[in-house]
Design a protein around this motif. Structure first.
Motif, short mmCIF file in Angstrom:
data_model
loop_
_atom_site.label_atom_id
_atom_site.label_comp_id
_atom_site.label_asym_id
_atom_site.label_seq_id
_atom_site.Cartn_x
_atom_site.Cartn_y
_atom_site.Cartn_z
N VAL A 196 0.39 -1.19 -0.31
CA VAL A 196 0.45 -0.29 0.44
C VAL A 196 0.82 1.17 -0.01
O VAL A 196 1.85 0.76 0.82
N GLN A 198 1.14 5.08 0.24
CA GLN A 198 0.01 5.93 1.37
C GLN A 198 1.07 7.13 0.98
O GLN A 198 2.90 7.55 1.19
N LEU A 215 11.27 -5.15 -4.23
CA LEU A 215 11.13 -4.89 -2.48
C LEU A 215 12.76 -3.87 -2.50
O LEU A 215 13.14 -3.52 -1.67
N LEU A 263 14.16 -0.80 -1.35
CA LEU A 263 15.00 -0.59 -0.01
C LEU A 263 15.89 0.04 -0.36
O LEU A 263 16.86 0.91 0.60
N CYS A 298 10.05 7.26 1.51
CA CYS A 298 10.26 7.05 2.75
C CYS A 298 10.72 7.05 4.06
O CYS A 298 11.39 6.58 4.60
N GLU A 299 9.70 5.54 4.15
CA GLU A 299 9.43 4.19 5.07
C GLU A 299 9.03 3.36 4.57
O GLU A 299 7.88 3.59 3.44
N ILE A 300 9.03 2.59 4.69
CA ILE A 300 8.48 0.98 4.88
C ILE A 300 8.53 -0.08 6.64
O ILE A 300 8.77 -0.23 6.78
N TRP A 301 7.33 0.03 6.34
CA TRP A 301 6.53 -1.18 6.92
C TRP A 301 5.90 -2.22 7.26
O TRP A 301 5.57 -2.38 5.63
N LYS A 302 5.83 -2.95 7.81
CA LYS A 302 5.65 -4.92 8.07
C LYS A 302 4.17 -5.02 8.22
O LYS A 302 3.69 -4.49 9.44
N LEU A 362 2.50 -4.66 2.96
CA LEU A 362 3.50 -3.15 3.28
C LEU A 362 3.61 -2.07 3.37
O LEU A 362 2.43 -2.11 2.09
N LEU A 363 3.53 -1.38 4.06
CA LEU A 363 2.99 0.07 3.60
C LEU A 363 4.41 0.97 3.39
O LEU A 363 4.71 1.33 4.28
#
Lengths: 106, 106
Positions: free
Chosen positions: A15, A17, A35, A39, A68-72, A79-80
């Motif tokens: 996703v 955002q 990915l 990264l 800017c940021e990658i979250w799981k 992933l976000l």
């Protein structure tokens, strides 16, 4: 990376955002290579399921998405990506791909 | 509904966003029945891929997610549900399922 649960096609949904406005812009799919590129570089990469090839988002339109940021998530199944788009993310020219409301209450 | 592109398992991914804070809370999958329930009721429903059954989010924890708006993307392949959670969305007790950052820049 090795903790992520890629699906049976080797993909994981991501996703995107807008980190400044909070707007959800699109959902795409990454394979391990996409990915890794995301990264290790500046831009968001996907794997295009329709074209079955690596997809450097913006390579055609010029509208790259800066990571800017990658979250799981808690189950390692999505992933976000919080990011800054350099132009409209949607191929229709809309800022977001979610521009059509379907619950009829709008 | 008939315009949506459910996948070969009859599912479509649905991103849930907190309509007040903008926070992305989780990604789940809906089948037609889950989407119908979500469209016609107050709460978000999913289809649980692991349990292979309908999933009324919150039925176990009490933390239901109240639907406000439902949007589809430009290719009818994903949904964005803007909603108000009545408690932590994640089974870990976190407000969002995206509480682990993986890009190492945090």
């Amino acid at each position: 990376m090795e903790e992520l649960n890629f699906d049976d096609k080797g993909l994981i949904p991501a996703v995107v955002q807008d980190i400044d406005t909070g707007e959800v812009l699109m959902l795409g799919y990454m394979n391990e290579e996409a990915l890794n590129n995301t990264l290790n570089g500046e831009d968001v990469w996907f794997y295009s399921r329709s074209r079955q090839e690596m997809w450097h988002k913006g390579e055609t339109s010029g509208n790259y998405i800066k990571v800017c940021e990658i979250w799981k998530d808690c189950e390692n199944t999505s992933l976000l990506v919080k990011a800054r788009p350099t132009g409209p993310v949607c191929h229709t020219g809309n800022k977001t791909c979610y521009f059509q409301r379907i619950d009829g209450k709008g």
